[in-house]
Design a protein around this motif. Sequence first.
Motif, short mmCIF file in Angstrom:
data_model
loop_
_atom_site.label_atom_id
_atom_site.label_comp_id
_atom_site.label_asym_id
_atom_site.label_seq_id
_atom_site.Cartn_x
_atom_site.Cartn_y
_atom_site.Cartn_z
N SER A 110 38.93 47.24 50.36
CA SER A 110 38.12 46.01 50.63
C SER A 110 38.43 45.56 52.10
N LEU A 111 38.02 46.94 52.94
CA LEU A 111 38.10 46.81 54.37
C LEU A 111 36.64 46.26 54.82
N PRO A 112 36.55 45.35 56.10
CA PRO A 112 35.11 44.92 56.38
C PRO A 112 34.42 46.26 56.88
N ALA A 113 33.07 46.34 57.11
CA ALA A 113 32.49 47.47 57.29
C ALA A 113 32.77 47.95 58.79
N TRP A 114 33.13 47.27 59.67
CA TRP A 114 33.26 47.94 60.94
C TRP A 114 34.66 48.82 60.97
N PRO A 115 35.75 48.27 60.55
CA PRO A 115 37.16 49.00 60.20
C PRO A 115 37.02 50.19 59.64
N ALA A 116 36.19 49.92 58.32
CA ALA A 116 35.92 51.47 57.51
C ALA A 116 35.16 52.03 58.02
N ALA A 117 34.10 51.60 58.86
CA ALA A 117 33.47 52.76 59.60
C ALA A 117 34.16 53.62 60.76
N ALA A 118 35.04 52.68 61.52
CA ALA A 118 35.97 53.43 62.43
C ALA A 118 37.04 54.50 61.89
N LEU A 119 37.39 54.15 60.71
CA LEU A 119 38.35 55.04 59.99
C LEU A 119 37.77 56.07 59.41
N SER A 120 36.52 56.12 58.72
CA SER A 120 36.02 56.97 58.33
C SER A 120 35.43 58.12 59.43
N ALA A 121 34.82 57.52 60.22
CA ALA A 121 34.45 58.23 61.48
C ALA A 121 35.46 58.96 62.13
N PHE A 122 36.85 58.36 61.95
CA PHE A 122 37.90 59.31 62.46
C PHE A 122 38.31 60.53 61.57
N SER A 123 38.12 60.36 60.44
CA SER A 123 38.36 61.65 59.64
C SER A 123 37.33 62.39 59.90
N ALA B 9 32.19 58.86 67.61
CA ALA B 9 31.03 57.79 67.97
C ALA B 9 29.92 58.26 67.22
N THR B 10 29.56 59.45 66.83
CA THR B 10 28.64 59.80 65.63
C THR B 10 29.06 59.17 64.48
N GLY B 11 30.21 59.75 63.96
CA GLY B 11 30.53 59.08 62.61
C GLY B 11 30.44 57.84 62.45
N LEU B 12 30.78 56.93 63.54
CA LEU B 12 30.70 55.48 63.57
C LEU B 12 29.41 55.00 63.33
N VAL B 13 28.66 55.53 64.04
CA VAL B 13 27.21 54.99 63.93
C VAL B 13 26.48 55.39 62.66
#
Length: 232
Positions: free
Chosen positions: A160-173, A189-193
């Motif tokens: 239940s994370l908002p889209a931005w934190p979820a995007a940042a974490l998935s991009a980190f992995s 940055a690529t994963g975030l976008v």
Amino acid sequence: MLAASGVVAGSPLLLVLAAGLAEPLVAATGLAPRQSQVAATLVLQGGFGVLGYVAWRRLGPEPAAAAWSEFARGLPFGAVVALVELLVNRLVVVAATLVGHGEPVAGALLLEARRQRALLLQLPAPWWGLGAAIVLVVAPVAEELFFRGYVHRYLVRVVSLPAWPAAALSAFSFALVHGFVAHLPGLWATGLVLALWYSRRGHIGAAIGAHVAANALGLLALLALGGQPAPS
């Protein structure tokens, strides 16, 4: 974005596994080491893609949409993805220059790119085609299914994370798994976008299309890279 899913694409773990798998392939098939490395990478990326597909499906269906239509919508966005990675890599060099380390960081970025170029250029034509297929087809599909279709969606739906934190974490992995140290900020940055694009479109086809196009641009840039390729 080639560094995000190069011919020997994956994490340090996948690189070790590919090297270990390549050795018996050399012995069993008589293939050259580089050819066996590409074959091993194809097997590992294929397995990664199957894992991603199963995990993606377990989270339930996505909103109904025409997959090919979403894929086509993603292709132009690939230019944005590639540009973001390029700009972030440039900012990394600028920041490193400000603290007196610009030359080593720029050299590391170039060395990683030239090693990938060397692997491609030293392959026979049919194997070069297989390497390009990994970059343009296998890796984008496998990585989008896993990192966007599963990891990002899991963080949103289950955690239940908002889209931005979820995007940042998935991009980190996503960035960590690739194991290209100098390109780590650009890969993040690529994963975030890609994750934010996936959130907006709501269909994995759009993310795959963007990844395919970004990798195609990265491949063209890699082949146009001047200078002598570094040994891989």
